[in-house]
Scaffold this active site. Sequence first.
Site, PDB file in Angstrom:
ATOM      1  N   ARG A 218       3.380  -8.043   1.834  1.00  0.00           N
ATOM      2  CA  ARG A 218       4.348  -7.635   0.797  1.00  0.00           C
ATOM      3  C   ARG A 218       5.745  -7.471   1.393  1.00  0.00           C
ATOM      4  O   ARG A 218       6.744  -7.817   0.758  1.00  0.00           O
ATOM      5  CB  ARG A 218       3.899  -6.318   0.141  1.00  0.00           C
ATOM      6  CG  ARG A 218       2.742  -6.519  -0.811  1.00  0.00           C
ATOM      7  CD  ARG A 218       2.068  -5.216  -1.138  1.00  0.00           C
ATOM      8  NE  ARG A 218       2.906  -4.270  -1.844  1.00  0.00           N
ATOM      9  CZ  ARG A 218       2.714  -2.956  -1.845  1.00  0.00           C
ATOM     10  NH1 ARG A 218       1.728  -2.422  -1.148  1.00  0.00           N
ATOM     11  NH2 ARG A 218       3.499  -2.181  -2.528  1.00  0.00           N
TER      12      ARG A 218
ATOM     13  N   ARG B 103       0.117   6.394   0.646  1.00  0.00           N
ATOM     14  CA  ARG B 103       0.256   6.669  -0.795  1.00  0.00           C
ATOM     15  C   ARG B 103      -1.120   6.769  -1.456  1.00  0.00           C
ATOM     16  O   ARG B 103      -2.027   5.995  -1.161  1.00  0.00           O
ATOM     17  CB  ARG B 103       1.055   5.551  -1.477  1.00  0.00           C
ATOM     18  CG  ARG B 103       1.070   5.706  -3.005  1.00  0.00           C
ATOM     19  CD  ARG B 103       2.061   4.810  -3.694  1.00  0.00           C
ATOM     20  NE  ARG B 103       1.934   3.422  -3.315  1.00  0.00           N
ATOM     21  CZ  ARG B 103       2.842   2.505  -3.598  1.00  0.00           C
ATOM     22  NH1 ARG B 103       3.933   2.834  -4.250  1.00  0.00           N
ATOM     23  NH2 ARG B 103       2.665   1.257  -3.235  1.00  0.00           N
TER      24      ARG B 103
ATOM     25  N   ARG C 139      13.089  -9.344  -9.307  1.00  0.00           N
ATOM     26  CA  ARG C 139      12.518  -9.432  -7.969  1.00  0.00           C
ATOM     27  C   ARG C 139      12.727 -10.814  -7.358  1.00  0.00           C
ATOM     28  O   ARG C 139      12.204 -11.109  -6.297  1.00  0.00           O
ATOM     29  CB  ARG C 139      11.031  -9.205  -8.113  1.00  0.00           C
ATOM     30  CG  ARG C 139      10.396  -8.659  -6.887  1.00  0.00           C
ATOM     31  CD  ARG C 139       9.759  -7.394  -7.236  1.00  0.00           C
ATOM     32  NE  ARG C 139       8.595  -7.085  -6.471  1.00  0.00           N
ATOM     33  CZ  ARG C 139       7.912  -5.975  -6.689  1.00  0.00           C
ATOM     34  NH1 ARG C 139       8.282  -5.144  -7.635  1.00  0.00           N
ATOM     35  NH2 ARG C 139       6.873  -5.687  -5.978  1.00  0.00           N
TER      36      ARG C 139
ATOM     37  N   LYS D  20      11.291   3.490  -5.098  1.00  0.00           N
ATOM     38  CA  LYS D  20      11.802   3.126  -6.437  1.00  0.00           C
ATOM     39  C   LYS D  20      11.057   3.904  -7.531  1.00  0.00           C
ATOM     40  O   LYS D  20      11.663   4.474  -8.425  1.00  0.00           O
ATOM     41  CB  LYS D  20      11.654   1.612  -6.684  1.00  0.00           C
ATOM     42  CG  LYS D  20      12.348   0.742  -5.643  1.00  0.00           C
ATOM     43  CD  LYS D  20      12.152  -0.728  -5.913  1.00  0.00           C
ATOM     44  CE  LYS D  20      10.726  -1.222  -5.854  1.00  0.00           C
ATOM     45  NZ  LYS D  20      10.107  -1.148  -4.506  1.00  0.00           N
TER      46      LYS D  20
ATOM     47  N   ARG E 272      -4.194   2.210  -3.658  1.00  0.00           N
ATOM     48  CA  ARG E 272      -3.976   0.896  -4.270  1.00  0.00           C
ATOM     49  C   ARG E 272      -4.487  -0.188  -3.338  1.00  0.00           C
ATOM     50  O   ARG E 272      -4.285  -0.110  -2.129  1.00  0.00           O
ATOM     51  CB  ARG E 272      -2.470   0.680  -4.509  1.00  0.00           C
ATOM     52  CG  ARG E 272      -2.043   0.972  -5.922  1.00  0.00           C
ATOM     53  CD  ARG E 272      -0.542   1.008  -6.093  1.00  0.00           C
ATOM     54  NE  ARG E 272       0.175  -0.184  -5.685  1.00  0.00           N
ATOM     55  CZ  ARG E 272       1.484  -0.354  -5.834  1.00  0.00           C
ATOM     56  NH1 ARG E 272       2.204   0.589  -6.413  1.00  0.00           N
ATOM     57  NH2 ARG E 272       2.087  -1.447  -5.423  1.00  0.00           N
TER      58      ARG E 272
HETATM   59  P1  AP5 Z   1       7.086   4.793  -4.176  1.00  0.00           P
HETATM   60  O1  AP5 Z   1       8.100   5.562  -4.940  1.00  0.00           O
HETATM   61  O2  AP5 Z   1       5.774   4.549  -4.842  1.00  0.00           O
HETATM   62  O3  AP5 Z   1       7.740   3.421  -3.636  1.00  0.00           O
HETATM   63  P2  AP5 Z   1       8.100   2.086  -4.405  1.00  0.00           P
HETATM   64  O4  AP5 Z   1       9.399   1.597  -3.884  1.00  0.00           O
HETATM   65  O5  AP5 Z   1       7.985   2.271  -5.889  1.00  0.00           O
HETATM   66  O6  AP5 Z   1       6.943   1.172  -3.829  1.00  0.00           O
HETATM   67  P3  AP5 Z   1       5.904   0.189  -4.538  1.00  0.00           P
HETATM   68  O7  AP5 Z   1       4.885  -0.132  -3.505  1.00  0.00           O
HETATM   69  O8  AP5 Z   1       5.355   0.745  -5.833  1.00  0.00           O
HETATM   70  O9  AP5 Z   1       6.777  -1.003  -4.821  1.00  0.00           O
HETATM   71  P4  AP5 Z   1       6.380  -2.444  -4.884  1.00  0.00           P
HETATM   72  O10 AP5 Z   1       7.679  -2.976  -5.244  1.00  0.00           O
HETATM   73  O11 AP5 Z   1       5.739  -3.082  -3.739  1.00  0.00           O
HETATM   74  O12 AP5 Z   1       5.140  -2.429  -5.901  1.00  0.00           O
HETATM   75  P5  AP5 Z   1       5.054  -2.743  -7.446  1.00  0.00           P
HETATM   76  O13 AP5 Z   1       4.097  -1.792  -8.028  1.00  0.00           O
HETATM   77  O14 AP5 Z   1       6.404  -2.881  -8.050  1.00  0.00           O
HETATM   78  O15 AP5 Z   1       6.853   5.551  -2.785  1.00  0.00           O
HETATM   79  C1  AP5 Z   1       5.881   5.106  -1.850  1.00  0.00           C
HETATM   80  C2  AP5 Z   1       5.254   6.333  -1.155  1.00  0.00           C
HETATM   81  O16 AP5 Z   1       6.265   7.022  -0.417  1.00  0.00           O
HETATM   82  C3  AP5 Z   1       4.662   7.361  -2.126  1.00  0.00           C
HETATM   83  O17 AP5 Z   1       3.481   7.872  -1.560  1.00  0.00           O
HETATM   84  C4  AP5 Z   1       5.731   8.467  -2.225  1.00  0.00           C
HETATM   85  O18 AP5 Z   1       5.153   9.737  -2.466  1.00  0.00           O
HETATM   86  C5  AP5 Z   1       6.396   8.385  -0.841  1.00  0.00           C
HETATM   87  N1  AP5 Z   1       7.838   8.678  -0.919  1.00  0.00           N
HETATM   88  C6  AP5 Z   1       8.750   8.166  -1.793  1.00  0.00           C
HETATM   89  N2  AP5 Z   1       9.981   8.625  -1.540  1.00  0.00           N
HETATM   90  C7  AP5 Z   1       9.862   9.449  -0.463  1.00  0.00           C
HETATM   91  C8  AP5 Z   1      10.798  10.221   0.307  1.00  0.00           C
HETATM   92  N3  AP5 Z   1      12.112  10.234   0.024  1.00  0.00           N
HETATM   93  N4  AP5 Z   1      10.331  10.930   1.347  1.00  0.00           N
HETATM   94  C9  AP5 Z   1       9.009  10.920   1.679  1.00  0.00           C
HETATM   95  N5  AP5 Z   1       8.075  10.205   0.990  1.00  0.00           N
HETATM   96  C10 AP5 Z   1       8.498   9.476  -0.063  1.00  0.00           C
HETATM   97  O19 AP5 Z   1       4.431  -4.207  -7.439  1.00  0.00           O
HETATM   98  C11 AP5 Z   1       3.092  -4.451  -7.096  1.00  0.00           C
HETATM   99  C12 AP5 Z   1       2.809  -5.944  -7.242  1.00  0.00           C
HETATM  100  O20 AP5 Z   1       3.006  -6.364  -8.606  1.00  0.00           O
HETATM  101  C13 AP5 Z   1       3.739  -6.879  -6.438  1.00  0.00           C
HETATM  102  O21 AP5 Z   1       3.276  -7.040  -5.111  1.00  0.00           O
HETATM  103  C14 AP5 Z   1       3.641  -8.165  -7.244  1.00  0.00           C
HETATM  104  O22 AP5 Z   1       2.427  -8.828  -7.018  1.00  0.00           O
HETATM  105  C15 AP5 Z   1       3.620  -7.654  -8.671  1.00  0.00           C
HETATM  106  N6  AP5 Z   1       4.981  -7.521  -9.254  1.00  0.00           N
HETATM  107  C16 AP5 Z   1       5.567  -6.373  -9.679  1.00  0.00           C
HETATM  108  N7  AP5 Z   1       6.778  -6.628 -10.169  1.00  0.00           N
HETATM  109  C17 AP5 Z   1       6.979  -7.966 -10.070  1.00  0.00           C
HETATM  110  C18 AP5 Z   1       8.063  -8.828 -10.394  1.00  0.00           C
HETATM  111  N8  AP5 Z   1       9.186  -8.372 -10.956  1.00  0.00           N
HETATM  112  N9  AP5 Z   1       7.925 -10.149 -10.098  1.00  0.00           N
HETATM  113  C19 AP5 Z   1       6.783 -10.644  -9.572  1.00  0.00           C
HETATM  114  N10 AP5 Z   1       5.715  -9.879  -9.241  1.00  0.00           N
HETATM  115  C20 AP5 Z   1       5.815  -8.546  -9.482  1.00  0.00           C
END
Ligand code: AP5
Length: 231
Positions: free
Chosen positions: A188, A144, A105, A30, A177
């Site tokens: 997660r 990552r 979410r 994402k 992270r």
């Molecule tokens: P990346 O693009 O970073 O993936 P992502 O889907 O953004 O994954 P996240 O881990 O950031 O999502 P998340 O939803 O768990 O975390 P968030 O920060 O929102 O890609 C991942 C890796 O893969 C990278 O190294 C990239 O280079 C590689 N990659 C990507 N695409 C690729 C491809 N096509 N081919 C090869 N490699 C690729 O949330 C963190 C925490 O915050 C949550 O656990 C929760 O506690 C809290 N939180 C956040 N939002 C909310 C909400 N709305 N409600 C409640 N709690 C929340």
Amino acid sequence: MEASSVGGVFEDVVKKEMIIVLLGPPGSGKGTQAAYLKQYLKIPHIATGDILREAVKNSLPLGVKAQEYMKQGALVPDELIIEMMAHRLEKPDCQKGFILDGFPRSEVQAKAFDQTLAEKGWTISKTINLTVHKQLLIERLSGRRTCGKCGTNYHIKYNPPKKMNLCDLCDGELYQREDDKTETIDRRLNVYQQQTAPLIKYYQDRLTNISGDQPKEEIGRVILAKSNDKI
Ligand code: AP5
């Protein structure tokens, strides 16, 4: 991929106001796609995880309340997120649209967002669901690395920095992270299945599924084209 290589699709897309919602499990790409799309669409990338991490880093009241949930890989309570997003979406940079990464979410958040959309007369342009196999998600999350200075994401295998452990853009040091450690990744992914995956049904009549198992440039191209209803 350079702007010129998406040609006509890109030019048509940027004429419209856009609200893009990116759904998908942790590690589905994402954040990667949002960062890519915003270059073309010239609208902000709003990542709830980034806003929360910044609040934790600066010891803001929101960060103090959120950090324990984040550390455990649990969702931060809906009321905190809804309030945080209400403030964010009021900012002037959202008037031409935005890309949502990590929100909504839960069904409670989705309903609150629907209410905001109705109040503002906004419509979601595209809800994209990125699908990726579980084993690949684990590999992506555990590999990552993130720049501590500018937040750019890398991957030790799929997107390594030019200089080991240093950001290509600002020379900042890369870190892993805390919630990308193996034990928290599992939690997660379970939380995603229980609390976020039900949104696939919630948005089913307006959902576009895209395989996130492809190279990131290809996924970006498909999202841009679908956002413009070219495919
Ligand atoms: P990346 O693009 O970073 O993936 P992502 O889907 O953004 O994954 P996240 O881990 O950031 O999502 P998340 O939803 O768990 O975390 P968030 O920060 O929102 O890609 C991942 C890796 O893969 C990278 O190294 C990239 O280079 C590689 N990659 C990507 N695409 C690729 C491809 N096509 N081919 C090869 N490699 C690729 O949330 C963190 C925490 O915050 C949550 O656990 C929760 O506690 C809290 N939180 C956040 N939002 C909310 C909400 N709305 N409600 C409640 N709690 C929340």
